[in-house]
Design an enzyme around this catalytic site. Structure first.
Site: not given
Length: 308
Positions: A23, A175, A179, A209
């Site tokens: 990204l 994670y 986030k 990704t």
């Protein structure tokens, strides 16, 4: 990368973290194609945060330059105070200003909660959440000083959250927490920095990704009509627009999901059904009220990987 005439971001200086691949690389190339001068940050580590044999930042800079754009590489650790400071200093030394910060760097150390070591928790929160906070703080200090000196500031910040931050993701407690924290940080920064001419927004992208290739491998289908919905390049146009000057004026404190050709404005936590007794509840009474409220409420968004 194809340069467009003039460009949506002509004259702007943009710093993109984690821009060596995926990204971040797509963002850096897209900004350069729209006329921005780009600081390409990448520490050059693997998807788990371990050192990789070479840094890809210089390769992205070469791609931009070969297409007629302007960029410089930055290899500092943006989750450390010195690295975040040098990111902004690199923009100022190379181009004399900084207009847009795109916080994108991150990696994964996935474990179920009972197996999640403190080191894996700390490492993921450090890179994702602290890695957003420190560059944002450093850039904000520069923009505040510019505003106080009487110079017009038209600054933009684009933070990178995730569907895991919006809904949670099984096996990704660290994670998901990081986030989700980025979303809170975005809202606070948008409110605090508006007086200085700074707009702050966040995206929750879905793309293929290094971090997501294992997730998408099982569900990937062949592109229809030549359109690859999981290509990182699909996310970049929104990021470029949010980082532009006049075109994005007035858009701040927002979160956008973006995947393929779809953009969604996320509403976040808003009050749902409410019961107000105007007196203290008993435990049993509170439970009865909650049951009645839940019957009228929208069901929660399923947690990724929960198998619902």
């Amino acid at each position: 990368m194809e340069r467009t005439g003039g460009g949506l971001c002509a004259g702007r200086v943009v710093a993109v973290t984690g821009a060596g691949r995926g990204l971040g690389r797509a963002h850096a190339l897209a900004y350069a194609a729209e006329g921005a001068r780009v600081v390409v940050n990448d520490l050059g580590v693997g998807p788990d945060g371990a050192p990789a044999p070479d840094s890809p930042a210089a390769r992205v800079v070469r791609e931009i330059e070969e297409a007629g754009g302007t960029a410089v590489a930055h290899g500092g650790d943006i989750a450390a105070p010195d690295g975040a400071a040098s990111l902004v200093d690199t923009a100022l030394a190379a181009f004399g200003r900084l207009d847009t910060l795109v916080n994108n760097a991150g990696f994964l150390r996935d474990r179920m909660l009972v197996n999640l070591a403190e080191d894996d928790w700390d490492a993921v929160l450090r890179v994702h959440l602290t890695g957003h906070f420190l560059p944002l703080r450093q850039a904000a200090a520069y923009w505040r000083a510019e505003a106080k000196a009487g110079r017009t500031v038209t600054a933009r910040v684009v933070n990178t959250s995730s569907g895991a931050g919006l809904a949670g993701s099984v096996g990704q407690g660290n994670y998901s927490a990081a986030k989700a924290g980025i979303l809170g940080l975005t809202l606070v920064a948008a409110a605090e920095l508006a007086r200085y001419g700074v707009q702050v927004n966040a995206i929750a992208p879905a793309a293929r990704t290094r971090m997501t290739e294992a997730t998408f491998a099982a569900t990937m289908t062949a592109p229809r009509s030549g359109f690859d919905a999981m290509a990182p390049q699909n996310v970049a146009p929104l990021v470029v627009w949010l980082g532009s000057g006049t075109p994005s004026a007035g858009v701040t404190g927002r979160v956008f999901e973006v995947e393929g050709g779809r953009i969604t404005v996320m509403d976040g936590w808003r009050p749902g059904p409410t019961a107000d007794k105007a007196a203290r509840w008993t435990p049993a009474g509170a439970g009865t009220a909650v049951r009645e409220l839940l019957a009228r409420a929208e069901p929660p968004r399923p947690v990724y990987g929960a198998g619902r």
